[in-house]
Write a protein that holds these residues in place. Structure first.
Motif, short mmCIF file in Angstrom:
data_model
loop_
_atom_site.label_atom_id
_atom_site.label_comp_id
_atom_site.label_asym_id
_atom_site.label_seq_id
_atom_site.Cartn_x
_atom_site.Cartn_y
_atom_site.Cartn_z
N LEU A 45 0.81 -1.22 0.00
CA LEU A 45 0.00 0.00 0.00
C LEU A 45 0.84 1.28 0.00
CD1 LEU A 45 -3.12 -0.81 2.19
CD2 LEU A 45 -2.99 -0.44 -0.25
N PRO A 46 1.88 1.39 0.83
CA PRO A 46 2.71 2.60 0.72
C PRO A 46 3.43 2.69 -0.63
CG PRO A 46 3.05 1.57 2.84
CD PRO A 46 2.23 0.62 2.03
N SER A 47 3.80 1.55 -1.19
CA SER A 47 4.41 1.58 -2.53
C SER A 47 3.44 2.09 -3.57
CB SER A 47 4.89 0.18 -2.92
OG SER A 47 5.83 -0.28 -2.02
N LEU A 48 2.18 1.72 -3.42
CA LEU A 48 1.15 2.20 -4.34
C LEU A 48 0.96 3.71 -4.21
CD1 LEU A 48 -0.95 1.31 -6.42
CD2 LEU A 48 -2.53 0.97 -4.55
N GLU A 60 -6.90 4.63 -13.95
CA GLU A 60 -7.38 3.26 -14.12
C GLU A 60 -6.32 2.25 -13.69
OE1 GLU A 60 -7.39 5.49 -16.66
OE2 GLU A 60 -9.52 6.00 -16.71
N THR A 61 -5.07 2.54 -13.96
CA THR A 61 -3.98 1.65 -13.57
C THR A 61 -3.85 1.58 -12.05
OG1 THR A 61 -2.80 2.25 -15.59
CG2 THR A 61 -1.53 1.17 -13.87
N LEU A 62 -3.90 2.72 -11.41
CA LEU A 62 -3.81 2.75 -9.95
C LEU A 62 -5.02 2.09 -9.31
CD1 LEU A 62 -2.39 6.33 -9.52
CD2 LEU A 62 -1.17 4.19 -9.19
N ALA A 63 -6.20 2.25 -9.92
CA ALA A 63 -7.40 1.59 -9.39
C ALA A 63 -7.29 0.07 -9.53
CB ALA A 63 -8.64 2.10 -10.11
N ALA A 64 -6.69 -0.40 -10.63
CA ALA A 64 -6.50 -1.84 -10.81
C ALA A 64 -5.53 -2.39 -9.77
CB ALA A 64 -5.99 -2.13 -12.21
N LEU A 65 -4.47 -1.66 -9.49
CA LEU A 65 -3.52 -2.09 -8.46
C LEU A 65 -4.17 -2.10 -7.08
CD1 LEU A 65 -0.30 -0.24 -9.64
CD2 LEU A 65 -0.70 -2.70 -9.61
N LEU A 66 -4.97 -1.09 -6.78
CA LEU A 66 -5.67 -1.04 -5.50
C LEU A 66 -6.70 -2.17 -5.40
CD1 LEU A 66 -5.84 0.51 -2.87
CD2 LEU A 66 -7.57 1.96 -3.92
N GLY A 67 -7.35 -2.50 -6.50
CA GLY A 67 -8.28 -3.63 -6.51
C GLY A 67 -7.57 -4.95 -6.27
N THR A 68 -6.35 -5.06 -6.77
CA THR A 68 -5.56 -6.26 -6.52
C THR A 68 -5.26 -6.40 -5.04
OG1 THR A 68 -4.55 -6.05 -8.71
CG2 THR A 68 -3.41 -7.43 -7.11
N VAL A 69 -4.91 -5.29 -4.40
CA VAL A 69 -4.63 -5.32 -2.96
C VAL A 69 -5.90 -5.69 -2.19
CG1 VAL A 69 -3.97 -3.92 -0.97
CG2 VAL A 69 -2.74 -3.70 -3.11
N ALA A 70 -7.03 -5.12 -2.58
CA ALA A 70 -8.29 -5.41 -1.89
C ALA A 70 -8.66 -6.89 -2.04
CB ALA A 70 -9.40 -4.53 -2.44
N GLY A 71 -8.47 -7.44 -3.22
CA GLY A 71 -8.74 -8.86 -3.41
C GLY A 71 -7.81 -9.74 -2.60
N TYR A 72 -6.59 -9.32 -2.50
CA TYR A 72 -5.60 -10.08 -1.72
C TYR A 72 -5.93 -10.06 -0.24
CZ TYR A 72 -1.02 -11.28 0.23
OH TYR A 72 -0.01 -11.85 0.94
N VAL A 73 -6.32 -8.90 0.27
CA VAL A 73 -6.62 -8.76 1.69
C VAL A 73 -7.92 -9.50 2.04
CG1 VAL A 73 -7.29 -7.10 3.46
CG2 VAL A 73 -5.37 -6.62 1.97
N LEU A 74 -8.90 -9.42 1.19
CA LEU A 74 -10.20 -10.01 1.48
C LEU A 74 -10.31 -11.47 1.09
CD1 LEU A 74 -12.44 -7.01 0.40
CD2 LEU A 74 -11.76 -7.66 2.71
N SER A 75 -9.27 -12.02 0.48
CA SER A 75 -9.34 -13.42 0.07
C SER A 75 -9.32 -14.34 1.29
CB SER A 75 -8.17 -13.76 -0.85
OG SER A 75 -6.96 -13.74 -0.13
N ASN A 76 -9.85 -15.52 1.12
CA ASN A 76 -9.90 -16.49 2.19
C ASN A 76 -8.56 -17.20 2.27
OD1 ASN A 76 -10.67 -18.24 4.16
ND2 ASN A 76 -12.25 -19.27 2.93
N SER A 77 -7.98 -17.27 3.46
CA SER A 77 -6.67 -17.88 3.61
C SER A 77 -6.73 -19.26 4.26
CB SER A 77 -5.76 -16.96 4.42
OG SER A 77 -6.27 -16.81 5.73
N ASP A 78 -7.91 -19.87 4.30
CA ASP A 78 -8.03 -21.21 4.88
C ASP A 78 -7.41 -22.24 3.94
OD1 ASP A 78 -9.38 -20.23 7.05
OD2 ASP A 78 -11.37 -20.70 6.24
N ASP A 79 -6.77 -23.23 4.55
CA ASP A 79 -6.16 -24.31 3.78
C ASP A 79 -7.23 -25.36 3.50
OD1 ASP A 79 -4.44 -25.99 2.49
OD2 ASP A 79 -3.45 -26.69 4.32
N LYS A 80 -7.70 -25.44 2.26
CA LYS A 80 -8.78 -26.35 1.92
C LYS A 80 -8.28 -27.76 1.65
CE LYS A 80 -11.54 -22.62 0.18
NZ LYS A 80 -12.15 -21.96 -0.93
N SER A 81 -6.98 -27.94 1.49
CA SER A 81 -6.45 -29.27 1.24
C SER A 81 -6.42 -30.13 2.50
CB SER A 81 -5.03 -29.18 0.65
OG SER A 81 -4.16 -28.59 1.58
N ALA A 82 -6.51 -29.48 3.68
CA ALA A 82 -6.47 -30.22 4.94
C ALA A 82 -7.80 -30.89 5.26
CB ALA A 82 -6.08 -29.30 6.08
#
Length: 83
Positions: A45-48, A60-82
């Motif tokens: 985020l500070p780099s952005l 539009e480029t900066l919004a796409a990068l910010l959307g990538t960060v939002a998707g990364y933060v809000l993604s589910n980090s549970d290990d489904k293989s277990a």
């Protein structure tokens, strides 16, 4: 102006990484998916912000990068293989 922006962003990065380390230490937790995600956000985020201030990227480029960060933060980090 550019010098102060770079120094400010570096200071924010250092302080946020220090905060993540201290939080992990206080909770007596090791590194895991959530802590790595926190480190990624603390660095990305500070780099952005720095890219937005110092480059001629389009909105539009900066919004796409910010959307990538939002998707990364809000993604589910549970290990489904277990399961």
């Amino acid at each position: 102006m550019d010098f102060f922006a770079v120094v400010g962003v570096l200071l924010v990065m250092i302080l946020s990484i220090y905060w993540v380390f201290k939080t992990l230490e206080r909770k007596q937790q090791g590194f895991g998916p959530s802590s790595l995600k926190a480190f990624g956000v603390a660095l990305f985020l500070p780099s952005l912000v720095l890219l937005a201030l110092l480059t001629d990227f389009k909105t539009e480029t900066l919004a796409a990068l910010l959307g990538t960060v939002a998707g990364y933060v809000l993604s589910n980090s549970d290990d489904k293989s277990a399961k």
